[in-house]
Design an enzyme around this catalytic site. Structure first.
Site, short mmCIF file in Angstrom:
data_model
loop_
_atom_site.label_atom_id
_atom_site.label_comp_id
_atom_site.label_asym_id
_atom_site.label_seq_id
_atom_site.Cartn_x
_atom_site.Cartn_y
_atom_site.Cartn_z
CB VAL A 104 1.07 -2.44 3.74
CG1 VAL A 104 1.58 -1.98 4.83
CG2 VAL A 104 0.89 -3.78 3.46
CE LYS A 105 -6.77 0.05 2.13
NZ LYS A 105 -6.44 0.50 3.32
NE ARG A 106 3.47 -2.24 0.43
CZ ARG A 106 3.29 -0.88 0.52
NH1 ARG A 106 2.39 -0.24 0.03
NH2 ARG A 106 4.20 -0.33 1.07
#
Length: 306
Positions: A104-106
């Site tokens: 998700v590379k938040r």
């Protein structure tokens, strides 16, 4: 959860994860037709198609692998219906006892990071009840905002016994524009790796930290350096297969115990039937092609590690 990941890697003897990144173009025509017949050529129809595609691949591979890595963007492009497919995929993988790494590379700060962490790894309070949303076991996180952006995720990981893979050196060609910049005598990615090791020091499992790193397969010499910088961190290695990574190039990502890394392949597995090497399976048997691609990948990595 890091201990479960290590255990499942040992049980399967396959330090690999299948990237469930389903573009609609990967989905065979017969699955698309069935979904569109039920839901029309709509976002709901597209979401149903990718869900059915995922389910067959999971059914064909779950006994061979320790983990899967669904990339949220491939679901978000279909809006709310796509996110329902994302959630169904996570739930189904958990039914098969797979470790789920949400790609998700938040990354943000304060309450925003806390909300991301709650939604993907933790729980949210709804009136008198506590609910889980997506409930991945690990997620990928962008460290660009520094400790303020990472700490809320770490806090939830400690509470829920979950984990992170923090972007350190990514596999894309232009990653060096920022990540390779020399700062105080060494590349930026080394500074980030040092922070990953520090953030993970108080999140140790039996042998590895729950706070790991993402280091692309396309930079094996860098992987060798970063393995030493982060001796107790698991490394998620994208870029195998379709992006050029091979088992022989990945040995330095692992520790001497044969652990410490998990290698991802996405379209190289889920779209294997489109490759010449697996064309014999055909679109009707795409999941069998994916199973064979997993077997071949695991053998490649095992052979390189011996």
């Amino acid at each position: 959860m890091i201990d479960k990941l290590v255990k499942k890697i040992q049980e399967t003897d396959a330090p690999i994860t299948v990237g469930l990144d389903p573009m609609l173009s990967y989905v065979p025509e017969h699955i698309q037709k069935a979904a569109f017949a039920e839901y029309g050529e709509t976002l709901a129809g597209a979401a149903e198609a990718i869900w059915q595609f995922n389910k067959e691949i999971i059914d064909a591979t779950y006994d061979l692998i320790p983990a899967v890595k669904p990339q949220v963007a491939m679901y978000e492009q279909f809006g709310v219906e796509g996110m329902k497919a994302f959630q169904k995929t996570i739930e189904y993988c958990h039914e098969k006892d797979l470790v789920v790494i949400g790609d998700v590379k938040r990354g943000d700060i304060g309450s925003t990071s806390a909300a991301y962490a709650a939604g993907h790894l933790g729980k949210v309070q709804v009136g008198s009840k506590t609910c889980t949303a997506f409930d991945e076991d690990f997620i990928t996180v962008n460290p660009y905002l520094g400790t303020d952006g990472i700490r809320p995720f770490v806090d939830v990981c400690k509470e829920e016994k979950k984990g992170l893979f923090i972007l350190v050196k990514t596999s894309n060609p232009s990653s060096g524009e920022f990540q390779d910049r020399i700062i105080d005598g060494k590349p930026l990615y080394e500074h980030v790796a040092e922070k990953v090791a520090a953030w993970g020091a108080d999140c140790m499992g039996a042998s590895y930290s729950a706070i790991g790193a993402v280091v692309g397969a396309t930079y094996p010499e860098i992987g060798k350096v970063l393995r030493k910088v982060m001796p107790n961190s698991f490394i998620l290695v994208p870029g195998y297969g379709a992006q050029g990574g091979k088992g022989k190039n990945l040995v330095h990502y692992f520790n001497k115990d044969g652990l410490g890394a998990i290698v991802n392949s996405s379209r190289g597995i889920i779209a294997a039937y489109k490759q010449e090497a697996y064309a014999r399976f055909g679109a009707e048997h795409f999941a069998e092609a994916s199973r064979q691609a997993v077997i071949d990948m695991a053998e490649d990595i095992r052979g390189a590690l011996k």
